[in-house]
Design a protein around this motif. Structure first.
Motif, PDB file in Angstrom:
ATOM      1  N   MET A  92       0.846  -1.183   0.000  1.00  0.00           N
ATOM      2  CA  MET A  92       0.000   0.000   0.000  1.00  0.00           C
ATOM      3  C   MET A  92       0.887   1.240   0.000  1.00  0.00           C
ATOM      4  SD  MET A  92      -2.795   1.082   2.882  1.00  0.00           S
ATOM      5  CE  MET A  92      -3.318  -0.616   2.965  1.00  0.00           C
ATOM      6  N   PRO A  93       0.531   2.284  -0.764  1.00  0.00           N
ATOM      7  CA  PRO A  93       1.356   3.455  -0.804  1.00  0.00           C
ATOM      8  C   PRO A  93       1.373   4.176   0.524  1.00  0.00           C
ATOM      9  CG  PRO A  93      -0.717   3.861  -1.934  1.00  0.00           C
ATOM     10  CD  PRO A  93      -0.677   2.411  -1.604  1.00  0.00           C
ATOM     11  N   SER A  94       2.501   4.753   0.889  1.00  0.00           N
ATOM     12  CA  SER A  94       2.597   5.547   2.105  1.00  0.00           C
ATOM     13  C   SER A  94       2.632   7.001   1.733  1.00  0.00           C
ATOM     14  CB  SER A  94       3.863   5.173   2.887  1.00  0.00           C
ATOM     15  OG  SER A  94       4.001   5.999   4.015  1.00  0.00           O
ATOM     16  N   ASN A  95       1.729   7.787   2.349  1.00  0.00           N
ATOM     17  CA  ASN A  95       1.619   9.188   1.995  1.00  0.00           C
ATOM     18  C   ASN A  95       2.134  10.115   3.070  1.00  0.00           C
ATOM     19  OD1 ASN A  95       0.246   8.753  -0.532  1.00  0.00           O
ATOM     20  ND2 ASN A  95      -1.479   8.049   0.697  1.00  0.00           N
ATOM     21  N   ILE A  96       2.512   9.589   4.241  1.00  0.00           N
ATOM     22  CA  ILE A  96       3.015  10.444   5.298  1.00  0.00           C
ATOM     23  C   ILE A  96       4.315  11.084   4.843  1.00  0.00           C
ATOM     24  CG2 ILE A  96       3.962  10.461   7.623  1.00  0.00           C
ATOM     25  CD1 ILE A  96       1.959   8.360   8.402  1.00  0.00           C
ATOM     26  N   GLY A  97       4.385  12.396   4.969  1.00  0.00           N
ATOM     27  CA  GLY A  97       5.585  13.113   4.566  1.00  0.00           C
ATOM     28  C   GLY A  97       5.601  13.517   3.121  1.00  0.00           C
ATOM     29  N   SER A  98       4.551  13.148   2.353  1.00  0.00           N
ATOM     30  CA  SER A  98       4.553  13.442   0.928  1.00  0.00           C
ATOM     31  C   SER A  98       3.876  14.762   0.608  1.00  0.00           C
ATOM     32  CB  SER A  98       3.857  12.314   0.157  1.00  0.00           C
ATOM     33  OG  SER A  98       2.497  12.218   0.548  1.00  0.00           O
ATOM     34  N   TRP A  99       3.247  15.389   1.599  1.00  0.00           N
ATOM     35  CA  TRP A  99       2.557  16.653   1.376  1.00  0.00           C
ATOM     36  C   TRP A  99       3.522  17.820   1.530  1.00  0.00           C
ATOM     37  CZ3 TRP A  99      -2.451  16.631  -0.177  1.00  0.00           C
ATOM     38  CH2 TRP A  99      -3.185  15.461   0.055  1.00  0.00           C
ATOM     39  N   PRO A 100       3.284  18.943   0.829  1.00  0.00           N
ATOM     40  CA  PRO A 100       4.104  20.137   1.037  1.00  0.00           C
ATOM     41  C   PRO A 100       3.953  20.649   2.465  1.00  0.00           C
ATOM     42  CG  PRO A 100       2.746  20.343  -0.948  1.00  0.00           C
ATOM     43  CD  PRO A 100       2.270  19.131  -0.211  1.00  0.00           C
ATOM     44  N   VAL A 160      -7.525 -11.152  -3.074  1.00  0.00           N
ATOM     45  CA  VAL A 160      -7.451  -9.691  -3.063  1.00  0.00           C
ATOM     46  C   VAL A 160      -8.706  -9.135  -2.421  1.00  0.00           C
ATOM     47  CG1 VAL A 160      -6.057  -9.664  -5.166  1.00  0.00           C
ATOM     48  CG2 VAL A 160      -8.540  -9.417  -5.339  1.00  0.00           C
ATOM     49  N   ASP A 161      -8.603  -7.915  -1.868  1.00  0.00           N
ATOM     50  CA  ASP A 161      -9.804  -7.277  -1.334  1.00  0.00           C
ATOM     51  C   ASP A 161     -10.590  -6.649  -2.481  1.00  0.00           C
ATOM     52  OD1 ASP A 161      -8.619  -4.841  -1.982  1.00  0.00           O
ATOM     53  OD2 ASP A 161      -8.366  -4.165   0.071  1.00  0.00           O
ATOM     54  N   THR A 162     -11.685  -5.969  -2.168  1.00  0.00           N
ATOM     55  CA  THR A 162     -12.558  -5.447  -3.216  1.00  0.00           C
ATOM     56  C   THR A 162     -11.924  -4.314  -4.012  1.00  0.00           C
ATOM     57  OG1 THR A 162     -13.615  -4.045  -1.536  1.00  0.00           O
ATOM     58  CG2 THR A 162     -14.680  -6.138  -2.062  1.00  0.00           C
ATOM     59  N   ASP A 163     -10.816  -3.755  -3.509  1.00  0.00           N
ATOM     60  CA  ASP A 163     -10.086  -2.728  -4.254  1.00  0.00           C
ATOM     61  C   ASP A 163      -8.878  -3.297  -4.992  1.00  0.00           C
ATOM     62  OD1 ASP A 163     -11.594  -0.323  -3.555  1.00  0.00           O
ATOM     63  OD2 ASP A 163     -10.881  -0.684  -1.523  1.00  0.00           O
ATOM     64  N   GLY A 164      -8.688  -4.621  -4.908  1.00  0.00           N
ATOM     65  CA  GLY A 164      -7.594  -5.263  -5.626  1.00  0.00           C
ATOM     66  C   GLY A 164      -6.307  -5.415  -4.840  1.00  0.00           C
ATOM     67  N   TRP A 165      -6.272  -4.965  -3.562  1.00  0.00           N
ATOM     68  CA  TRP A 165      -5.051  -5.125  -2.767  1.00  0.00           C
ATOM     69  C   TRP A 165      -4.875  -6.587  -2.394  1.00  0.00           C
ATOM     70  CZ3 TRP A 165      -1.626  -1.365  -2.612  1.00  0.00           C
ATOM     71  CH2 TRP A 165      -2.055  -0.057  -2.854  1.00  0.00           C
TER      72      TRP A 165
END
Length: 433
Positions: free
Chosen positions: A1-9, A251-256
């Motif tokens: 799963m993608p990690s988004n912490i720290g990716s915001w300006p 996989v779950d319903t989102d394909g993960w």
């Protein structure tokens, strides 16, 4: 799963630490008046504000006209349930309690289109917000009400603080607001905004940092909840994969991907929007045999068999024989699984089993509650049920999917059918039994 912490300006406050808010407000008022009049301004607004103003002027939005269309109450409840934000409401409220507790600020959570789903605050600040149309159900997208922390955060994909005359609508100048977008960690898409708004004199440079931090914590909670969901699916699917002895994955319903056996490791499989059991060509895996699992799908690459011919329908047994333990039993090519049902889900499946051609939301509301107006509740329950048992049910109208061969096992004495149930459809079956 993608990690988004720290990716915001890094969030930029409207008024820097040590700067006099009153002086900044006067300067921005002069900049605003000159810009709206098409004259040379004494200074430039911050980039995020200037970009937003240009978008508003290009749209032809009138800075002196206030409008915020409000969705109907029933539609609002549906938006709330489908937003993906209910799970993090407590986290958001707790994280921003200090800003709202003193009674001057309002806490707002909006969806990905800027529609206000929830708000909280003191009666006084809520009354002030009412006069602006800042109410639950109102659309505060940038294209509707101009530059504001909710709409501009969605457009800029970053945390935004908007102070006084930085708002595009003149009626909003007495306010300050700070908003930060929230991403769904499963998809990376923005699903909403958390916002704190209040009278302009309450502006503070740390507010935007706190709002942004709470948004990131909400994302972390969503990520943890998804991990728990994948773990439950993994525990359910692992024994099935072990028995199969051929390449497959769950996989779950989102394909993960929750579990995989004898195949290269994938994080996510791109699934069609409307996936049903049978043979389906998937972009990542090619032709696959697909069977439903509780909370997801079992996929087996059809190695050496690319005909695309459909499999036999999955055999599903709605087992109501034990009055205290309704369950669903699925028999497919890969084996058998059983899942306990809640009382409400059992009632829904009984109603659909009695109507092979399907039931509309009002009809199901009548079946379950004796009240055709409770369509919002029905749709929410159907959304949960269809997610839990992917591929089992179709919609418009609600019905068992054509790929399902259904059998219903009733108790020998129909009068004992789902004893706790008060649903009209169940009461009728008991009386007819």
């Amino acid at each position: 799963m993608p990690s988004n912490i720290g990716s915001w300006p890094v969030p930029e406050p409207a008024v820097a630490a040590g700067e006099d808010p009153r002086s900044y407000a006067r300067l921005m008022s002069a900049v605003y008046d000159a810009t709206m009049a098409g004259n040379r301004a004494p200074a430039r607004p911050r980039d995020v504000i200037g970009d937003s103003w240009r978008r508003m002027l290009a749209r032809g939005i009138d800075p002196d006209v206030q409008t915020a269309p409000v969705v109907e109450t029933g539609a609002l409840e549906m938006l709330r349930r489908s937003s993906g934000l209910i799970e993090v409401l407590d986290e958001i409220a707790h994280g921003l309690e200090s800003l709202v507790a003193e009674g001057e600020n309002i806490l707002v959570v909006a969806d990905a289109k800027g529609r206000v789903l929830w708000r909280s605050g003191s009666p006084a600040v809520l009354a002030n917000a009412d006069r602006l149309g800042f109410v639950e159900g109102a659309n505060w997208g940038e294209g509707v009400v101009g530059t504001n922390a909710i709409g501009t955060a969605l457009v800029s994909q970053r945390a935004v603080q908007v102070f006084s005359a930085e708002h595009f609508l003149r009626s909003h100048h007495p306010w300050t607001c700070a908003g930060a977008p929230i991403r769904d960690p499963r998809t990376g898409q923005v699903i909403g905004v958390v916002d704190v708004s209040g009278p302009a004199p309450t502006v503070h440079p740390t507010t935007i940092a706190l709002v942004d931090a709470v948004a990131r914590l909400a994302e972390s909670q969503l990520r943890q909840e998804h991990d728990r969901t994948l773990n439950r699916l993994r525990a359910f699917a692992a024994p099935i994969l072990a028995r199969m002895g051929s390449p497959a994955l769950a996989v779950d319903t989102d394909g993960w991907v929750a579990a995989v056996d004898a195949m290269p490791l994938h994080n996510r499989i791109l699934l069609p929007e409307q996936l049903e059991p049978g043979r389906v060509r998937l972009a990542t895996l090619g032709m696959c045999a697909v069977e439903p699992l509780p909370g997801g799908w079992l996929l087996r690459p059809a190695i050496g068999d690319d005909t695309g011919s459909p499999d036999q329908p999955s055999r599903v047994t709605l087992d109501l024989a034990n009055p205290d333990a309704p369950s669903l039993r699925m028999t497919g090519e890969f084996g058998v699984w059983r899942q306990d049902l809640s009382l409400r889900h059992a009632e829904i499946l009984v109603a659909l089993a009695l109507s092979p051609c399907g039931r509309s939301a009002p009809q199901l509301a009548e079946d379950l509650y004796g009240d055709r107006s409770k369509v919002v509740t029905v749709r929410a329950e159907m959304s949960r049920l269809r997610k839990q048992f992917a591929g089992l049910l179709a919609a418009q109208p609600y019905r068992f999917a054509g790929s399902v061969d259904l059998d219903v096992r009733y108790p020998e004495n129909r009068r004992t059918l789902l004893p706790p149930s008060t649903a009209p459809v169940i009461r009728t079956l008991r009386e007819d039994g």
